[in-house]
Motif scaffolding. Structure first.
Motif: not given
Length: 342
Positions: A21-22, A219-221, A322-326
């Motif tokens: 994740v970047s 959206v999985p971790f 794009l982070t899973p949280e976003l």
């Protein structure tokens, strides 16, 4: 958007795979729906479509004038009923027969309606068909894969709303990974991996997209696709056979909500590959399994900008900006009323 300059990795406990994740690479990971809404108008019936009611298919066959879901054996099945004579086994050359069958499920007689455009009652018919077909095929085959490829970008050759079922004796590679991981977790914790995951995600809520009494969408971790989601049973059931009427009604409802939210992100018919993972049918004890579906959509920042798994992803491991949280926040905040109904 993240101001943290650090990249990090997350592990998928279902498969043991990692994703890089970047978030710092993308100062503008979300640009909004900047394009005009896609309003491609297809007819309700297409005379040249091999999936429409009454139309001719391959091998001198024709569809009946069906009015709900319709299932038929795939005219160009990837699996056959014939066995091969395998090469002599060795550490370098291993081969086995892939005996099985493939079926096509037309979700609706209407050529121009995808899942989010069906009513919940029509979606219930799809769920009932999945259950009926799984129940029948799992009596014969160990691994029954129910899936849908939506959109040309996902290799779908026919716009008519449909999915597929491939059934075979061998465990597909992804199912085998999940079987081993879930069994190992259960042996260590005396609880199902995905049941514990549902409890943790429900408490955290930062990756939750939507939920009801029986189903959770997150959206999985460890998501690798930009808007990847996991649809999982909150009741800990292992396969489609175990679904009761309340769970099926709730599934129809959440399928409509999730696929509608997808379409509303970029005001387009959102492409994806999705598929269900049931417990292998020959397991005597299915305590470690929880029924779930994966949705893998390729769109990234607009209806035309896609995520491609190339280069490092093919040679190293999956990577996302794009982070899973976003991604979950974006899906959670779009309307649950389809954009074409506004």
């Amino acid at each position: 958007m993240s101001s943290n300059p650090a990249a990090f990795r997350r592990r998928n406990p279902l498969t043991g795979e990692w994703v890089l994740v970047s978030p710092h690479r993308n100062n503008r990971p979300w640009s909004g729906a900047t394009e005009e809404p896609s309003k491609v108008e297809l007819p309700a019936y297409e005379s040249n479509c091999p999936l429409c009611p009454g139309n001719a298919r391959a091998n001198d066959t024709s569809n009946p004038n069906y009015e709900s879901t319709f299932v038929f054996k795939n005219d160009f099945a990837a699996l056959t009923e014939h066995e091969i004579e395998p090469v002599d086994a060795s550490d370098l050359f291993q081969e086995q027969s892939a005996v099985g069958e493939a079926r096509v499920i037309c979700f609706s007689p209407e050529h121009n309606k995808t899942l989010p455009q069906l009513t919940e009652q029509e979606l219930l018919s799809v769920v009932n068909t999945w259950q009926r077909e799984y129940s029948e095929l799992s009596e014969i085959y160990n691994c029954v894969q129910i899936f849908e490829n939506k959109g040309e970008v996902m290799g779908c050759s026919q716009p008519h709303p449909h999915g597929q079922i491939w059934a075979h004796q061998h465990l597909a590679t992804e199912v085998e990974k999940e079987e081993l991981s879930q069994k190992a977790y259960f042996d260590d914790h005396s609880s199902a991996l995905l049941s514990d995951y549902v409890a943790a995600e429900t408490k955290d809520a930062s990756r939750t997209v939507c939920e009801n009494d029986h189903w959770l969408v997150v959206v999985p971790f460890w998501a690798k696709w930009p808007f990847e989601t996991l649809l999982v049973s909150k009741d800990g059931i292992a396969d489609f056979i175990a679904l009761n009427q309340a769970q099926k009604l709730a599934l129809a409802s959440i399928l409509k909500e999730l696929t509608t939210r997808y379409d509303n992100v970029f005001n387009t018919s959102f492409p994806y590959s999705m598929g269900w993972h049931n417990a292998p049918s020959t397991l005597e004890d299915k305590s470690h399994w929880v029924l779930h579906a994966h949705f893998y959509p390729p769109l990234l920042r607009s209806a035309t900008i896609k995520k491609h798994m190339v280069g490092y992803e093919m040679l190293g491991e999956s990577q996302r900006d794009l982070t899973p949280e976003l991604a979950a926040k974006i899906l959670r905040e779009v309307s649950s009323t389809h954009y074409l109904e506004n």
